[in-house]
Design a protein around this motif. Structure first.
Motif, mmCIF file in Angstrom:
data_model
loop_
_atom_site.group_PDB
_atom_site.id
_atom_site.type_symbol
_atom_site.label_atom_id
_atom_site.label_comp_id
_atom_site.label_asym_id
_atom_site.label_seq_id
_atom_site.Cartn_x
_atom_site.Cartn_y
_atom_site.Cartn_z
ATOM 1 N N ASN A 61 0.804 -1.209 0.000
ATOM 2 C CA ASN A 61 0.000 0.000 0.000
ATOM 3 C C ASN A 61 0.836 1.257 0.000
ATOM 4 O O ASN A 61 0.370 2.307 -0.423
ATOM 5 C CB ASN A 61 -0.936 -0.008 1.221
ATOM 6 C CG ASN A 61 -1.997 -1.060 1.046
ATOM 7 O OD1 ASN A 61 -2.497 -1.237 -0.049
ATOM 8 N ND2 ASN A 61 -2.308 -1.752 2.113
ATOM 9 N N ALA A 62 2.026 1.142 0.492
ATOM 10 C CA ALA A 62 2.868 2.337 0.488
ATOM 11 C C ALA A 62 3.692 2.436 -0.769
ATOM 12 O O ALA A 62 4.298 3.461 -1.040
ATOM 13 C CB ALA A 62 3.784 2.316 1.703
ATOM 14 N N GLY A 75 6.650 4.975 -9.977
ATOM 15 C CA GLY A 75 6.543 6.347 -9.502
ATOM 16 C C GLY A 75 5.131 6.849 -9.309
ATOM 17 O O GLY A 75 4.890 7.828 -8.620
ATOM 18 N N TRP A 76 4.129 6.159 -9.859
ATOM 19 C CA TRP A 76 2.753 6.605 -9.662
ATOM 20 C C TRP A 76 2.145 5.801 -8.535
ATOM 21 O O TRP A 76 2.055 4.590 -8.613
ATOM 22 C CB TRP A 76 1.951 6.393 -10.947
ATOM 23 C CG TRP A 76 0.518 6.776 -10.778
ATOM 24 C CD1 TRP A 76 0.042 8.015 -10.480
ATOM 25 C CD2 TRP A 76 -0.597 5.910 -10.863
ATOM 26 N NE1 TRP A 76 -1.331 7.973 -10.411
ATOM 27 C CE2 TRP A 76 -1.747 6.683 -10.638
ATOM 28 C CE3 TRP A 76 -0.755 4.542 -11.139
ATOM 29 C CZ2 TRP A 76 -3.029 6.168 -10.662
ATOM 30 C CZ3 TRP A 76 -2.028 4.023 -11.157
ATOM 31 C CH2 TRP A 76 -3.172 4.841 -10.922
ATOM 32 N N ASP A 77 1.769 6.479 -7.469
ATOM 33 C CA ASP A 77 1.307 5.742 -6.311
ATOM 34 C C ASP A 77 -0.198 5.835 -6.124
ATOM 35 O O ASP A 77 -0.693 5.748 -5.028
ATOM 36 C CB ASP A 77 2.035 6.196 -5.056
ATOM 37 C CG ASP A 77 1.878 7.711 -4.855
ATOM 38 O OD1 ASP A 77 2.456 8.244 -3.912
ATOM 39 O OD2 ASP A 77 1.173 8.343 -5.683
ATOM 40 N N GLY A 78 -0.924 6.063 -7.178
ATOM 41 C CA GLY A 78 -2.373 6.135 -7.026
ATOM 42 C C GLY A 78 -2.992 4.812 -6.615
ATOM 43 O O GLY A 78 -4.023 4.757 -5.972
ATOM 44 N N PRO A 105 -4.508 2.129 -0.799
ATOM 45 C CA PRO A 105 -3.214 2.794 -1.037
ATOM 46 C C PRO A 105 -3.024 3.985 -0.088
ATOM 47 O O PRO A 105 -3.891 4.839 0.033
ATOM 48 C CB PRO A 105 -3.317 3.252 -2.479
ATOM 49 C CG PRO A 105 -4.247 2.301 -3.103
ATOM 50 C CD PRO A 105 -5.212 1.867 -2.051
ATOM 51 N N PHE A 106 -1.915 3.968 0.588
ATOM 52 C CA PHE A 106 -1.689 4.983 1.619
ATOM 53 C C PHE A 106 -1.736 6.390 1.062
ATOM 54 O O PHE A 106 -2.048 7.341 1.748
ATOM 55 C CB PHE A 106 -0.339 4.741 2.300
ATOM 56 C CG PHE A 106 -0.362 3.565 3.237
ATOM 57 C CD1 PHE A 106 0.809 3.085 3.775
ATOM 58 C CD2 PHE A 106 -1.538 2.962 3.589
ATOM 59 C CE1 PHE A 106 0.801 2.006 4.647
ATOM 60 C CE2 PHE A 106 -1.558 1.888 4.453
ATOM 61 C CZ PHE A 106 -0.387 1.396 4.989
ATOM 62 N N SER A 107 -1.414 6.528 -0.220
ATOM 63 C CA SER A 107 -1.361 7.878 -0.765
ATOM 64 C C SER A 107 -2.718 8.533 -0.773
ATOM 65 O O SER A 107 -2.809 9.758 -0.817
ATOM 66 C CB SER A 107 -0.794 7.832 -2.179
ATOM 67 O OG SER A 107 -1.674 7.079 -2.998
#
Lengths: 226, 348, 390
Positions: free
Chosen positions: B183-184, B189-192, B272-274
């Motif tokens: 999840n982190a 590079g895209w953390d969606g 996802p944490f973001s």
């Protein structure tokens, strides 16, 4: 040697030879050339069907001859008990004396001289013709040769015939009961083996009719008889 | 996590209750939704409708029915082992659920080698099945037990190898750690979406799901319980409560294995944490402990849907075809997966 | 010796070797297993005693007779119309088809010809019974192999056909509609159009089953190459119907034998398959299912008008004679050898049922196969217990 019995009651002798006519005659001729005198009787309905009776000793040879002649499809094998049933249909009135019944043994097509006959049906798939072949079973020693070396499928049919008629098949690898338990006594399809259901309770044509509860009792004369 | 500091015995009691719920709730849900309703709809019939609205109480009716049946034990059976076998199978499910995390602080235990423990413990059910098969004094059960032994042991390997890919990518065997990494993490590079390993470990995911299908003896791998041949396989001689234990164990294990699969491949209890601006597991808010189990159940249902869907559609493989599939197809594929993962892990 | 082919010799040797290995080397006995009589796989109470070496069958012995009702004895005390009711119940899935050969035999002995309309309607019901019977087979095939879904669709789609039969005859399973000389009744109004709709539905069902089951790789693995019966063996055992045609023998009684039913005026294809394995038998039945729907449509297009019953005396006495009539029933070749001695009822009837011969090949074909394949083979041979046991 018995004459050929070509019995169709052909009143119209102008019937043209139907297609397939020569076929069955050819089969008969072939069989006769193979087993000769053992072919005792033949019945040929032109274009319809073919029956043949062979001597008991040549039962297996006839089978081999037919198989090699092209009758490779084994339809069935069974037996017929020609004795008329001493029990009739089980519909007799028990209060009246039993009716007179026929007792002489009359065989069907292609004749015969014994009470039991084995018969088998074979088909030739290429020529589209079938044959019913019969043989007498001697009354004193009810056994014929087994057809298992000729057709593998005869195995089960002979087991069933043995259990139902009591005819044994010499050379059968494993002649035990097919349908009935091993310790069953008697041979059910023989005519002197009674159909117990009809003996124990006669067919309801002559049954008592009980009055409905509450109705006045019918006179006793209504009970027996129709 | 809790506002009150509970004494140890209270915590243990809570854990036990929680564990029971964690095992039985998925079992019940799966049985009702998939076995009763989805299977019926796929077969163009309605399924149970009488007990409760739309048949929702059918499960309780079934449990009640099984409980009040007579417990028949065959005379020649080895009584002690016969009695213990269902327990062994059920116990392995409970042991498995002990390492599944349901939230940042909602877990039963937090082993460092969590997934390793889970894989080891999942083999205990094989013992139970073998015990049931041998002690039943019934040739059908014996055949079922022998088939089960061969099949379950054969398919453990692909399962383990598929998990190794995940472990390599996550870098840890700790289940919470795996959830956190997914999840982190980020994809290029895209953390969606975080980095759910189902995307990168797709091959491993497939192998794992197939291996689970076999471990659970679901069709097309249900030779041990092949109903049209062995009547009921190793479960033939069981009745009443003991059969209920087998039944519950079967579906509870479906639930628990899919829970583990969702932890390994779908990101577990987290989103996802973001999305919330967290950067590690310590940042996660406390309300996630309540929402986490719900998310887990959703993911579990999605995966069990797949398992049940395949179960109702496919005929069953013959035993040797099954083994051939495991040894000649699944294991090489999963080994290749490990190699590729390791290479990519080093490179990236 | 017999006409043994190499495969049978080899499997016999293998069986002997297996026994020897069992008893000498390992000093363990092979396991003897009873499949049946109560078993989900057998369509009724058939008991097969197999001797296993691990999962391989060393020998197998079917033991039929759990449902023996003694038909050949029962018909000797019945009149010809009463026999009709009885023989409905031999093959109970396609029961109209059981009546047909007997009625044709009686008519042939009496010299009566049923009117053309009766013969055409008989043929329609004959094919409908084939659709009902084989429809169940297609569903049951899945269940035997583990796919539990197709059987529900099979039962659902079979209901349409049974409703049709019930609409015309009053009985779903045992119509008892055929009479010596014709039929009991004419068709109800609107029945023909309804049947046309149902035939379209049946073809859709056949397509569904083909998608769901036949294309499935697992199904093919379970059935291809399993239980191969060569053509010569099939003929010497008397296999019939789809079993024979799946071994490559082109023999269909509808086309190849002269029967009173109007098949010579129809255009239909006889499906064969060269392989002789389980898949071939299943595939041939699927194609025959489709073909039967087309035959029904052709028949419906051409039914002549007229009476459905010929002039037949009230009390039926069949003159002396013997006759054998067989037809291509859903299960195979079913025939009646009727011996009459001029009485109200037959003197002797030999009922030649297809499943009796079809199952007699089981000891031969099961040598050396695995236990799951036993189920595949039995499923593909397709028998009905009433047909084996009479």
């Amino acid at each position: 040697m018995a004459p050929l019995s070509n019995a169709t009651g052909t009143t119209d002798a102008e019937v043209p030879a139907l297609p397939g006519d020569g076929l069955r005659e050819a089969v008969v001729a072939d069989l006769r050339s193979n087993i000769g005198e053992a072919l005792l009787d033949v019945r040929l309905d032109p274009g319809v069907d073919l029956w043949a009776r062979v001597a008991t000793e040549s039962w297996r040879d006839a089978g081999l001859a037919l198989r090699d002649a092209g009758f490779r499809y084994f339809c069935f094998l069974s037996a017929i008990d020609w004795m008329p049933s001493p029990f009739g249909r089980g519909e007799d009135d028990p209060s009246a004396p039993p009716p007179e019944r026929r007792t002489e043994i009359v065989q069907g097509y292609t004749g015969g001289s014994t009470r039991f006959q084995v018969f088998a049906r074979l088909t030739d798939i290429d020529r589209h013709v079938g044959i019913t072949i019969k043989a007498d079973v001697p009354d004193d020693d009810q056994a014929v040769d087994s057809w298992t070396p000729v057709y593998a499928g005869a195995d089960w049919h002979e087991r069933e015939t043995h259990e139902m008629f009591g005819i044994s098949f010499r050379g059968h690898p494993d002649l035990r009961n097919m349908y009935l338990p091993t310790d069953f006594e008697g041979h059910p399809l023989r005519k002197d083996f009674p159909l117990l259901a009809r003996i124990v309770k006669p067919w309801p044509g002559i049954v008592d009719v009980e009055p409905l509860p509450g109705e006045p009792e019918e006179a006793d004369t209504e009970e027996k008889g129709e | 996590m809790l506002a009150v500091d509970l004494p140890y015995w209270a915590q243990s009691l809570l854990r036990v209750l929680g564990g029971t719920v964690a095992v039985l709730l998925p079992a019940g849900t799966i049985v009702y939704i998939f076995l009763f309703k989805m299977m019926s709809f796929m077969q163009s019939r309605l399924g149970p409708m009488e007990a409760g609205p739309y048949g929702s109480m059918q499960l309780f009716a079934e449990v009640g029915k099984w409980l009040q049946k007579e417990d028949i034990q065959p005379e020649n059976a080895d009584k002690r082992i016969f009695r213990i076998a269902p327990l062994v199978v059920l116990v392995s499910t409970f042991l498995l659920v002990a390492v599944v995390p349901f939230g940042p602080d909602a877990y039963f235990t937090d082993f460092e080698a969590g997934i390793f423990y889970a894989l080891a413990v999942s083999s205990i059910s094989v013992l139970g099945i073998l015990m049931a098969g041998w002690s039943s004094a019934n040739k059908y059960s014996l055949l079922g037990g022998l088939r089960a032994a061969g099949q379950l042991i054969a398919y453990e390997l692909p399962m383990v190898l598929a998990v190794i890919g995940v472990v390599i990518q996550a870098g840890t065997m700790n289940m919470q750690g795996i959830v956190e990494r997914q999840n982190a993490g980020s994809i290029f590079g895209w953390d969606g979406l975080g980095n759910p390993y189902i995307l990168t470990q797709f091959v491993g995911f497939l192998v794992f799901m197939i291996a689970i299908q076999a471990e659970l003896t679901q069709a097309p791998f249900d030779m041990p319980i092949a109903e049209s041949e062995l009547v009921s396989g190793y479960m033939t001689e069981y009745s009443g409560f003991r059969f209920l234990m087998f039944f519950i164990a079967e579906f509870a294990t479906v639930g628990v294995f899919t829970l583990i699969a969702s932890v390994l491949f779908l990101g577990g209890w987290g989103v996802p944490f973001s999305w919330f601006g967290w950067s590690s597991i310590d940042d996660v808010d406390d309300w996630m402990n309540v929402v986490g189990p719900l998310i887990m159940i959703t993911k579990m249902l999605a995966l069990s849907f797949l398992i049940m869907w395949v179960r109702f559609s496919y005929p069953r493989l013959r035993e040797d075809q099954l083994q051939r599939f495991a040894w000649k197809v699944l294991i090489p594929v999963s080994v290749a997966n490990i190699m590729v993962t390791a290479i990519l892990k080093v490179v990236f | 010796m017999t006409d043994l082919i190499d495969r049978q010799k080899l499997s016999y040797i293998a069986a002997q070797a297996a026994d020897a290995r069992l008893n000498v080397e390992l000093e363990t006995e092979g396991m003897t297993l009873n499949i049946g009589p109560q078993h989900p796989a057998t369509h009724g109470t058939l008991r097969i005693i197999v001797r296993l070496d691990g999962e391989q069958v060393v020998w197998a012995d079917p033991s039929a007779g759990y449902m023996h009702r003694g038909y050949e004895k029962l018909v000797e005390v019945r009149t010809y119309p009463q026999v009709n009711t009885l023989i409905n119940r031999i093959d109970w899935l396609g029961s109209f088809a059981n009546e047909v050969p007997f009625i044709l035999a009686a008519e042939q002995l009496m010299g009566i010809e049923a009117p053309a309309r009766a013969q055409w309607i008989r043929a329609v019901f004959f094919e409908l019974s084939r659709i009902a019977n084989v429809g169940l087979f297609l569903g049951d095939l899945g269940v035997q192999l583990g796919a539990i879904t197709p059987v529900f669709m099979a039962f659902r789609d079979r209901e349409y056909v049974l409703n049709l039969i019930e609409g015309a005859t009053g009985g779903r399973f045992h119509p008892n509609f055929d009479r010596i000389g014709g039929l009991k009744d004419d068709l109800p109004k609107g029945w023909i159009d309804e049947t046309r709709q149902v035939m379209k539905k049946q073809r859709q069902f056949a397509d569904e089953i083909e998608d769901l089951l036949f294309g499935n790789k697992i199904f093919q693995d379970r059935t291809r190459g399993i239980g191969v019966i060569p053509a010569a063996v099939a003929q010497s055992y008397g296999l019939s119907g789809a079993n024979l045609r799946a071994s490559g023998v082109d023999w269909d009684l509808r086309r190849d034998q002269k029967v009173a039913l109007p098949y010579d005026q129809l255009d239909f294809k006889v499906w064969t398959h060269p392989d002789g394995d389980c898949f071939a038998r299943c595939w041939v039945r699927l194609q025959e299912f489709r073909e039967a729907t087309r035959i029904v449509e052709q028949l419906l297009d051409g039914i002549p008008s007229g009476p459905v019953m010929a002039k037949v005396p009230r009390i039926i006495k069949v003159p002396e004679g013997e006759v054998y009539v067989s037809t291509e029933n859903p299960l195979g070749e079913m025939g009646y050898y009727v011996v009459s001695q001029g009485d109200l009822g037959p003197f002797r009837v030999r009922i030649r049922t297809a499943s009796f011969n079809n199952i007699s090949v089981v000891p031969w074909v099961l040598r050396g196969v695995y236990v799951p394949d036993v189920i595949s083979i039995l499923a593909s041979l397709y028998f009905i217990l009433g047909d084996i046991d009479k």
